[in-house]
Write a protein that holds these residues in place. Structure first.
Motif, PDB file in Angstrom:
ATOM      1  N   GLU A  25       0.832  -1.213   0.000  1.00  0.00           N
ATOM      2  CA  GLU A  25       0.000   0.000   0.000  1.00  0.00           C
ATOM      3  C   GLU A  25       0.859   1.252   0.000  1.00  0.00           C
ATOM      4  O   GLU A  25       0.614   2.201  -0.748  1.00  0.00           O
ATOM      5  CB  GLU A  25      -0.914  -0.015   1.232  1.00  0.00           C
ATOM      6  CG  GLU A  25      -1.823   1.183   1.343  1.00  0.00           C
ATOM      7  CD  GLU A  25      -2.653   1.138   2.619  1.00  0.00           C
ATOM      8  OE1 GLU A  25      -2.915   2.220   3.169  1.00  0.00           O
ATOM      9  OE2 GLU A  25      -3.016   0.035   3.067  1.00  0.00           O
ATOM     10  N   ARG A  26       1.896   1.240   0.830  1.00  0.00           N
ATOM     11  CA  ARG A  26       2.789   2.395   0.910  1.00  0.00           C
ATOM     12  C   ARG A  26       3.530   2.620  -0.398  1.00  0.00           C
ATOM     13  O   ARG A  26       3.674   3.762  -0.862  1.00  0.00           O
ATOM     14  CB  ARG A  26       3.782   2.202   2.056  1.00  0.00           C
ATOM     15  CG  ARG A  26       3.115   2.289   3.420  1.00  0.00           C
ATOM     16  CD  ARG A  26       3.964   1.763   4.545  1.00  0.00           C
ATOM     17  NE  ARG A  26       5.276   2.406   4.650  1.00  0.00           N
ATOM     18  CZ  ARG A  26       6.308   1.855   5.278  1.00  0.00           C
ATOM     19  NH1 ARG A  26       6.197   0.658   5.827  1.00  0.00           N
ATOM     20  NH2 ARG A  26       7.448   2.476   5.331  1.00  0.00           N
ATOM     21  N   LEU A  27       4.038   1.538  -1.011  1.00  0.00           N
ATOM     22  CA  LEU A  27       4.745   1.667  -2.293  1.00  0.00           C
ATOM     23  C   LEU A  27       3.817   2.179  -3.382  1.00  0.00           C
ATOM     24  O   LEU A  27       4.194   3.045  -4.181  1.00  0.00           O
ATOM     25  CB  LEU A  27       5.344   0.324  -2.708  1.00  0.00           C
ATOM     26  CG  LEU A  27       6.643  -0.059  -2.019  1.00  0.00           C
ATOM     27  CD1 LEU A  27       7.020  -1.492  -2.361  1.00  0.00           C
ATOM     28  CD2 LEU A  27       7.754   0.892  -2.420  1.00  0.00           C
ATOM     29  N   ASN A  32       2.523   6.653  -7.033  1.00  0.00           N
ATOM     30  CA  ASN A  32       1.525   7.468  -7.732  1.00  0.00           C
ATOM     31  C   ASN A  32       1.554   8.930  -7.311  1.00  0.00           C
ATOM     32  O   ASN A  32       0.666   9.694  -7.680  1.00  0.00           O
ATOM     33  CB  ASN A  32       0.131   6.879  -7.498  1.00  0.00           C
ATOM     34  CG  ASN A  32      -0.027   5.528  -8.154  1.00  0.00           C
ATOM     35  OD1 ASN A  32       0.438   5.307  -9.267  1.00  0.00           O
ATOM     36  ND2 ASN A  32      -0.648   4.591  -7.460  1.00  0.00           N
ATOM     37  N   SER A  33       2.563   9.324  -6.580  1.00  0.00           N
ATOM     38  CA  SER A  33       2.625  10.694  -6.070  1.00  0.00           C
ATOM     39  C   SER A  33       3.265  11.649  -7.079  1.00  0.00           C
ATOM     40  O   SER A  33       4.084  11.250  -7.919  1.00  0.00           O
ATOM     41  CB  SER A  33       3.416  10.733  -4.766  1.00  0.00           C
ATOM     42  OG  SER A  33       4.795  10.532  -5.032  1.00  0.00           O
ATOM     43  N   GLU A  37       6.729  11.466  -9.731  1.00  0.00           N
ATOM     44  CA  GLU A  37       6.646  11.893 -11.132  1.00  0.00           C
ATOM     45  C   GLU A  37       7.724  12.940 -11.425  1.00  0.00           C
ATOM     46  O   GLU A  37       8.409  12.877 -12.451  1.00  0.00           O
ATOM     47  CB  GLU A  37       5.257  12.461 -11.428  1.00  0.00           C
ATOM     48  CG  GLU A  37       5.050  12.841 -12.879  1.00  0.00           C
ATOM     49  CD  GLU A  37       3.653  13.384 -13.152  1.00  0.00           C
ATOM     50  OE1 GLU A  37       3.517  14.116 -14.144  1.00  0.00           O
ATOM     51  OE2 GLU A  37       2.723  13.077 -12.394  1.00  0.00           O
ATOM     52  N   ALA A  38       7.911  13.883 -10.505  1.00  0.00           N
ATOM     53  CA  ALA A  38       8.940  14.908 -10.676  1.00  0.00           C
ATOM     54  C   ALA A  38      10.343  14.297 -10.656  1.00  0.00           C
ATOM     55  O   ALA A  38      11.209  14.682 -11.451  1.00  0.00           O
ATOM     56  CB  ALA A  38       8.806  15.965  -9.582  1.00  0.00           C
ATOM     57  N   ILE A  39      10.563  13.339  -9.765  1.00  0.00           N
ATOM     58  CA  ILE A  39      11.865  12.665  -9.705  1.00  0.00           C
ATOM     59  C   ILE A  39      12.127  11.906 -10.999  1.00  0.00           C
ATOM     60  O   ILE A  39      13.245  11.936 -11.528  1.00  0.00           O
ATOM     61  CB  ILE A  39      11.945  11.736  -8.472  1.00  0.00           C
ATOM     62  CG1 ILE A  39      11.983  12.570  -7.191  1.00  0.00           C
ATOM     63  CG2 ILE A  39      13.167  10.825  -8.554  1.00  0.00           C
ATOM     64  CD1 ILE A  39      11.819  11.766  -5.914  1.00  0.00           C
ATOM     65  N   ASN A  40      11.115  11.230 -11.526  1.00  0.00           N
ATOM     66  CA  ASN A  40      11.267  10.511 -12.794  1.00  0.00           C
ATOM     67  C   ASN A  40      11.664  11.457 -13.923  1.00  0.00           C
ATOM     68  O   ASN A  40      12.529  11.136 -14.746  1.00  0.00           O
ATOM     69  CB  ASN A  40       9.986   9.759 -13.147  1.00  0.00           C
ATOM     70  CG  ASN A  40       9.806   8.496 -12.340  1.00  0.00           C
ATOM     71  OD1 ASN A  40      10.778   7.904 -11.875  1.00  0.00           O
ATOM     72  ND2 ASN A  40       8.566   8.092 -12.166  1.00  0.00           N
ATOM     73  N   LYS A  41      11.039  12.617 -13.968  1.00  0.00           N
ATOM     74  CA  LYS A  41      11.387  13.613 -14.998  1.00  0.00           C
ATOM     75  C   LYS A  41      12.823  14.097 -14.800  1.00  0.00           C
ATOM     76  O   LYS A  41      13.562  14.267 -15.781  1.00  0.00           O
ATOM     77  CB  LYS A  41      10.405  14.781 -14.954  1.00  0.00           C
ATOM     78  CG  LYS A  41       9.029  14.426 -15.469  1.00  0.00           C
ATOM     79  CD  LYS A  41       8.069  15.586 -15.345  1.00  0.00           C
ATOM     80  CE  LYS A  41       6.670  15.170 -15.803  1.00  0.00           C
ATOM     81  NZ  LYS A  41       5.687  16.251 -15.630  1.00  0.00           N
ATOM     82  N   SER A  42      13.202  14.308 -13.547  1.00  0.00           N
ATOM     83  CA  SER A  42      14.565  14.755 -13.249  1.00  0.00           C
ATOM     84  C   SER A  42      15.593  13.706 -13.669  1.00  0.00           C
ATOM     85  O   SER A  42      16.655  14.046 -14.202  1.00  0.00           O
ATOM     86  CB  SER A  42      14.721  15.032 -11.756  1.00  0.00           C
ATOM     87  OG  SER A  42      13.880  16.081 -11.362  1.00  0.00           O
ATOM     88  N   ILE A  43      15.275  12.449 -13.436  1.00  0.00           N
ATOM     89  CA  ILE A  43      16.178  11.362 -13.826  1.00  0.00           C
ATOM     90  C   ILE A  43      16.360  11.350 -15.336  1.00  0.00           C
ATOM     91  O   ILE A  43      17.485  11.228 -15.840  1.00  0.00           O
ATOM     92  CB  ILE A  43      15.658  10.010 -13.301  1.00  0.00           C
ATOM     93  CG1 ILE A  43      15.841   9.942 -11.785  1.00  0.00           C
ATOM     94  CG2 ILE A  43      16.362   8.837 -13.992  1.00  0.00           C
ATOM     95  CD1 ILE A  43      15.133   8.783 -11.119  1.00  0.00           C
TER      96      ILE A  43
END
Length: 94
Positions: A25-27, A32-33, A37-43
């Motif tokens: 549940e936590r993962l 989905n946060s 999404e922002a970290i993925n774009k930064s990567i």
């Protein structure tokens, strides 16, 4: 020596009570946060700008975040130690 082992065991057991075991549940929630999404774009941006794989870029991001966390943890610890020293010096003068 036995008392140290008992204390170590007690510390570990007390941490078990604090662990939230709803991993799935936590993962799901964090995945989905907007932050992830922002970290993925930064990567992706880092991978493109440094001409490295996304895996390598993700590792660089995580290492930088961990280092920031470690620096601030050390800083806060040292601040606390300095305050304790000041308090102790204040009580010893009386």
């Amino acid at each position: 020596m036995e008392s140290i082992q008992l204390l170590n065991t007690a510390i570990i057991k007390s941490k078990e009570k604090k662990i939230n075991s709803s991993y799935e549940e936590r993962l799901n929630k964090i995945n989905n946060s907007p932050a992830i999404e922002a970290i993925n774009k930064s990567i992706s941006l880092l991978a493109d700008s440094q001409k490295v794989s996304k895996d390598q870029a993700a590792l660089q991001v995580i290492e930088a975040i961990r280092e920031l966390d470690a620096v601030w943890s050390d800083y806060v610890t040292m601040e606390g130690i300095d305050r304790l020293k000041a308090m102790l010096q204040g009580t010893q003068k009386h």
